[in-house]
Design a protein around this motif. Sequence first.
Motif, short mmCIF file in Angstrom:
data_model
loop_
_atom_site.label_atom_id
_atom_site.label_comp_id
_atom_site.label_asym_id
_atom_site.label_seq_id
_atom_site.Cartn_x
_atom_site.Cartn_y
_atom_site.Cartn_z
N VAL A 186 29.68 -41.16 31.11
CA VAL A 186 28.76 -42.28 30.89
C VAL A 186 27.42 -41.70 30.45
CG1 VAL A 186 27.57 -44.24 31.92
CG2 VAL A 186 29.93 -43.74 32.58
N ALA A 187 26.91 -42.15 29.30
CA ALA A 187 25.62 -41.71 28.79
C ALA A 187 24.88 -42.91 28.23
CB ALA A 187 25.81 -40.64 27.70
N ASP A 188 23.71 -43.19 28.80
CA ASP A 188 22.89 -44.33 28.36
C ASP A 188 23.69 -45.63 28.39
OD1 ASP A 188 20.70 -42.63 27.88
OD2 ASP A 188 21.50 -42.13 25.90
N GLY A 189 24.54 -45.78 29.38
CA GLY A 189 25.30 -47.01 29.56
C GLY A 189 26.62 -47.06 28.81
N ASP A 190 26.75 -46.29 27.73
CA ASP A 190 28.00 -46.27 26.98
C ASP A 190 29.02 -45.35 27.64
OD1 ASP A 190 27.01 -48.05 25.19
OD2 ASP A 190 27.17 -46.77 23.43
N VAL A 191 30.29 -45.63 27.39
CA VAL A 191 31.39 -44.91 28.03
C VAL A 191 32.13 -44.13 26.95
CG1 VAL A 191 33.50 -45.14 29.39
CG2 VAL A 191 31.59 -46.72 29.77
N TYR A 192 32.32 -42.84 27.19
CA TYR A 192 33.04 -41.96 26.27
C TYR A 192 34.27 -41.44 27.00
CZ TYR A 192 28.52 -41.96 23.86
OH TYR A 192 27.35 -42.33 23.24
N ARG A 201 34.42 -44.38 22.10
CA ARG A 201 33.12 -44.77 22.65
C ARG A 201 33.10 -46.27 22.84
NH1 ARG A 201 27.00 -44.23 19.90
NH2 ARG A 201 25.91 -45.18 21.67
N LEU A 202 32.77 -46.70 24.07
CA LEU A 202 32.73 -48.11 24.42
C LEU A 202 31.31 -48.50 24.82
CD1 LEU A 202 35.87 -48.26 26.76
CD2 LEU A 202 35.80 -48.76 24.31
N ALA A 203 30.91 -49.70 24.45
CA ALA A 203 29.66 -50.27 24.94
C ALA A 203 29.83 -50.66 26.41
CB ALA A 203 29.29 -51.49 24.10
N GLU A 208 34.43 -51.86 21.68
CA GLU A 208 34.71 -50.54 21.11
C GLU A 208 33.75 -50.25 19.96
OE1 GLU A 208 38.43 -48.67 18.72
OE2 GLU A 208 38.89 -49.37 20.77
N ARG A 209 32.97 -49.18 20.12
CA ARG A 209 32.03 -48.79 19.06
C ARG A 209 32.73 -47.93 18.02
NH1 ARG A 209 26.99 -50.39 20.50
NH2 ARG A 209 26.34 -50.29 22.70
N TRP A 210 33.56 -46.98 18.45
CA TRP A 210 34.39 -46.22 17.53
C TRP A 210 35.53 -45.54 18.28
CZ3 TRP A 210 34.25 -41.19 19.09
CH2 TRP A 210 33.06 -40.63 19.56
N ARG A 211 36.54 -45.16 17.53
CA ARG A 211 37.73 -44.49 18.07
C ARG A 211 38.21 -43.47 17.05
NH1 ARG A 211 42.41 -46.37 21.54
NH2 ARG A 211 41.01 -48.14 21.99
N ARG A 212 38.50 -42.25 17.50
CA ARG A 212 38.99 -41.20 16.61
C ARG A 212 40.26 -40.59 17.20
NH1 ARG A 212 36.34 -43.81 14.11
NH2 ARG A 212 34.42 -43.38 12.93
N SER A 213 41.25 -40.40 16.34
CA SER A 213 42.55 -39.87 16.79
C SER A 213 42.45 -38.38 17.12
CB SER A 213 43.61 -40.08 15.71
OG SER A 213 43.84 -41.45 15.49
N LEU A 214 43.13 -38.00 18.20
CA LEU A 214 43.23 -36.60 18.61
C LEU A 214 44.68 -36.33 19.01
CD1 LEU A 214 39.99 -36.29 20.78
CD2 LEU A 214 40.35 -35.28 18.53
N THR A 215 44.97 -35.06 19.26
CA THR A 215 46.32 -34.64 19.59
C THR A 215 46.41 -34.32 21.09
OG1 THR A 215 46.50 -33.66 17.41
CG2 THR A 215 48.14 -32.98 19.02
N VAL A 250 35.96 -29.90 18.57
CA VAL A 250 35.56 -30.87 17.56
C VAL A 250 34.23 -31.49 17.96
CG1 VAL A 250 36.19 -32.99 16.34
CG2 VAL A 250 37.98 -31.38 17.06
N LYS A 251 33.35 -31.68 16.97
CA LYS A 251 32.11 -32.42 17.17
C LYS A 251 32.17 -33.72 16.38
CE LYS A 251 27.07 -32.37 16.59
NZ LYS A 251 25.88 -31.60 16.12
N PHE A 252 31.96 -34.85 17.07
CA PHE A 252 31.83 -36.16 16.43
C PHE A 252 30.37 -36.58 16.44
CE2 PHE A 252 36.21 -36.54 18.32
CZ PHE A 252 36.90 -36.56 17.10
N ASP A 253 29.95 -37.25 15.39
CA ASP A 253 28.63 -37.86 15.38
C ASP A 253 28.57 -38.92 16.48
OD1 ASP A 253 26.83 -40.28 14.32
OD2 ASP A 253 26.00 -38.40 13.57
N ARG A 254 27.53 -38.90 17.28
CA ARG A 254 27.49 -39.81 18.42
C ARG A 254 27.43 -41.27 17.99
NH1 ARG A 254 23.39 -39.60 23.68
NH2 ARG A 254 23.96 -41.65 24.52
N GLU A 255 26.71 -41.58 16.93
CA GLU A 255 26.54 -42.97 16.52
C GLU A 255 27.72 -43.51 15.74
OE1 GLU A 255 24.20 -44.99 17.60
OE2 GLU A 255 23.55 -43.28 18.82
#
Length: 415
Positions: A186-192, A201-203, A208-215, A250-255
């Motif tokens: 949890v960072a600044d209220g959002d859930v990762y 990343r969820l509000a 859902e703010r964004w979703r990225r596929s992983l293995t 992996v690094k994802f852009d936070r926004e």
Amino acid sequence: MASGPSPSSPPPSESSPRRSSRRAFLAGLGAVSATALAGCSALDGDAGPAPFPDGDWRTYGNGATNANYAAGGVPEPEAHTNLASGQWPQLPPVVHDGVVYFAADRAVVAVTPDGNEQWTRRLDVEACGAPALDPERGRLYVPTRVVPTQDGPDPAPASVTVLSLADGDIVATHRVGDGRTYGVTVADGDVYARSATSCVRLAPDGTERWRRSLTPLVYDEYNLGDSSATQIPPAVTDDGVYVPDRDALVKFDRETGDEQWRVPVDTPYAAAVVDDGGVVQTGWQETVAVTRSGDVRWRRDLQSRAAAAADGGDLYVVSGDLHEVDAETGETNWQAHLPSEGTAAPVVTDESVLAVAGSVYAFRRDAGGFLGPDRRRWRVAAVNATTHASPVLAAGRAFVVTLSRLVALSPETSD
């Protein structure tokens, strides 16, 4: 990418023949020399550790960067209290405002450090990853999964179950992928959340703010499944979200969630940790340190399934033994013996490093030179701590998970 310089041979461990020989030599010097040695040890300043940290531990690693650092010390415990039981628990607790929240199997318990139960919530799903809490919204986020049976479901949902801190009522359930959820931040209220199949990343309301596929972090070649991948929440900074993928960091852009870079790492199996120089990813076959722009700082054959702990220019990695690693060079400054290892990360304080390996161990970060005391500060063997759940320092206690329960270690004997 070029790897960093090969680490120099580390100094001997606490139980090495060299240190044992030194002890034997000093013991033979007689009473006068022994008195002089005592004076030197006093000059080393080892007056005893500071008290246990008295604050919260709201998320894995004690913060969104997964640093596993807490200001304070680790005095030798004089008592321990059994707080809650569980079937082969593997998840560390979180702590807020004098209440400890512990998830094991299909239940979540809220209990005070003295053992007074506040509430218990039974779940229809299985708790399977490192939890986090948001005190501003009164929410506890527990990674969960549906255990598949012969009748399905296929794929089995991986979710985050949201509970009320006040009474344990289930507020919501958010699906974050398939298989199992490895951890949540949890960072600044959002859930990762990092599940077996995605990073999400969820509000605060679950949008859902964004979703990225992983293995999934499954390595058949090493007989390494993801059943113990229970402490892998994303590391979150102002500009990035860092997670392990199969054989990569992996690094994802936070926004936006856009992938910024991907650095090869051999069998990463723990949470990424943000340090002063960038990010450190441990792995079953190697450990890699990377800048925030994705350049490799160093790469080392230091094998670990546990996340590192970071404070300033020092890293602490459990790789067979406990290693203090220079964050700039990757070289081992010192190492101390541990009899076993698992997925439990060490925790570093201003003075000491806490590690679990059956027993609970505290090691001095600075042993005061050649004439200083042993690296090991103390060992508690009575609680039989599991090597799969990291220790937690909060509320004036050390909390460790055993093979069947959550235990609080306290510096003073209870009345």
